[in-house]
Design an enzyme around this catalytic site. Sequence first.
Site, short mmCIF file in Angstrom:
data_model
loop_
_atom_site.label_atom_id
_atom_site.label_comp_id
_atom_site.label_asym_id
_atom_site.label_seq_id
_atom_site.Cartn_x
_atom_site.Cartn_y
_atom_site.Cartn_z
CG HIS A 12 -6.55 -16.99 -41.96
ND1 HIS A 12 -6.38 -16.80 -40.79
CD2 HIS A 12 -7.97 -17.41 -41.92
CE1 HIS A 12 -7.45 -17.02 -40.06
NE2 HIS A 12 -8.26 -17.35 -40.83
CG HIS A 14 -11.68 -21.14 -41.94
ND1 HIS A 14 -11.63 -21.58 -40.73
CD2 HIS A 14 -11.23 -19.70 -42.07
CE1 HIS A 14 -11.07 -20.58 -39.94
NE2 HIS A 14 -11.06 -19.44 -40.68
NE ARG A 16 -16.30 -23.80 -42.65
CZ ARG A 16 -15.82 -22.67 -41.62
NH1 ARG A 16 -15.00 -22.80 -40.84
NH2 ARG A 16 -16.37 -21.60 -41.60
CE LYS A 98 -6.26 -18.61 -35.82
NZ LYS A 98 -7.31 -18.71 -36.77
CG HIS A 135 -9.61 -15.20 -33.40
ND1 HIS A 135 -10.57 -15.57 -34.62
CD2 HIS A 135 -10.28 -14.10 -33.08
CE1 HIS A 135 -11.56 -14.55 -34.40
NE2 HIS A 135 -11.51 -13.89 -33.40
CG HIS A 173 -8.91 -12.77 -38.99
ND1 HIS A 173 -8.89 -12.28 -37.81
CD2 HIS A 173 -8.89 -14.23 -38.91
CE1 HIS A 173 -8.96 -13.31 -36.83
NE2 HIS A 173 -9.16 -14.34 -37.91
CG ASP A 246 -11.00 -15.61 -41.74
OD1 ASP A 246 -11.01 -16.88 -41.89
OD2 ASP A 246 -11.32 -14.99 -40.99
O1 DOR Z 1 -15.83 -15.13 -39.70
C1 DOR Z 1 -14.97 -16.02 -39.13
N1 DOR Z 1 -15.45 -17.28 -39.70
N2 DOR Z 1 -14.03 -15.75 -38.48
C2 DOR Z 1 -13.19 -16.85 -37.73
O2 DOR Z 1 -12.68 -16.36 -36.90
C3 DOR Z 1 -13.66 -18.17 -37.98
C4 DOR Z 1 -14.34 -18.31 -39.23
C5 DOR Z 1 -15.06 -19.54 -39.41
O3 DOR Z 1 -14.25 -20.60 -39.06
O4 DOR Z 1 -16.08 -19.90 -39.93
ZN ZN Z 2 -10.03 -17.77 -39.85
#
Ligand code: DOR
Ligand code: ZN
Length: 343
Positions: A12, A14, A16, A98, A135, A173, A246
């Site tokens: 999991h 991110h 960007r 997702k 989520h 998470h 995460d």
């Molecule tokens: O803290 C978080 N940040 N939780 C999420 O579910 C998304 C993530 C984000 O993309 O910033």
């Molecule tokens: Zn996430």
Amino acid sequence: MHLNITQPDDLHLHVREDAMMSLAISHTARVFARAIIMPNLATPIISTEAALAYRANILLAIPKDSNFIPLMTIYLTDNTPPSEVEKIKSNQHIHAIKYYPAGATTNSDSGVTNLSKTYKILEQMEKHDVPLLVHGEVTDSDIDIFDREKIFIERHLNVLINDFPSLRIVFEHITTKEAVDFVNESSKNIGATITAHHLLLNRSHMLVGGIKPHLYCLPVLKRETHRTALLEAATSANPKFFLGTDSAPHTIKKKESACGCAGIYTAHAALELYAEIFEQENALDKLEGFASQFGADFYNLPHNSRKITLEKSPQTIPATFPVENDAIYPFRAGESVAWRVSQ
Ligand code: DOR
Ligand code: ZN
């Protein structure tokens, strides 16, 4: 002290776009062989074509000496056509869909307003064995933020597993004892990711002695009893629980704001943080299963062939990582992490 383990996966993550992506990918690819890439960009990744275009950009950001593989996902909306499932199934690069409840977190406005609107596609996912990543928080304004995961289980997850008993689901998470119990009591097609920050911190860390915007994430940190339940789950050697950081970068400007974004950045030291946790729990022998085997097994992926070496040797985390005209504030900024990866 050394620990030699199979190269891990982050189930999991991110990353960007643009400059932030280069930073996040280089940090993750330093240690992890593969990562499940979240689709919640400012313009969400809602189709197979968009996921493949996003993947092409990620590939350009991977350092040359790395064997890193991005495992792509698609963002579920009220209008995702059921035919998308067969497209995913016939594509080796896309591994899951997702589900963000609309309004639950960062860039979730295009998420699902009501699960019943997605039943046709869920039927296809169950039939073709495409995992649903969840989520798990309700968004109802009358539900206290600390109860949102627990109520989500009661109102939605229970219905989902009843209506789609063969659907593979990752409860992402997880942050509560109720979530741990739910996963333990469910069938083997229900797994869960656990972040390093939810294993290390409770809500007092975020709020006592002054509010710490860089420790604000969603689902929000919970009280200590829940952290204890997560520690027990992560170190239990139960293959339903596996590593998902995460790691979610936001610029310092967006975090230190009157309305700060949710997300904690851990990619620069993720495995090292998990090693600290497992050592404190006298469970270092359980780290390899959690970090390098159970997630791959859940996604029907082979274990990685390379090994990595973790060394008990402290490292100081930089105060910031510059990104364009701003910076990312990393977890443990300016402080020490007890382990390092020496390769
Ligand atoms: O803290 C978080 N940040 N939780 C999420 O579910 C998304 C993530 C984000 O993309 O910033
Ligand atoms: Zn996430």
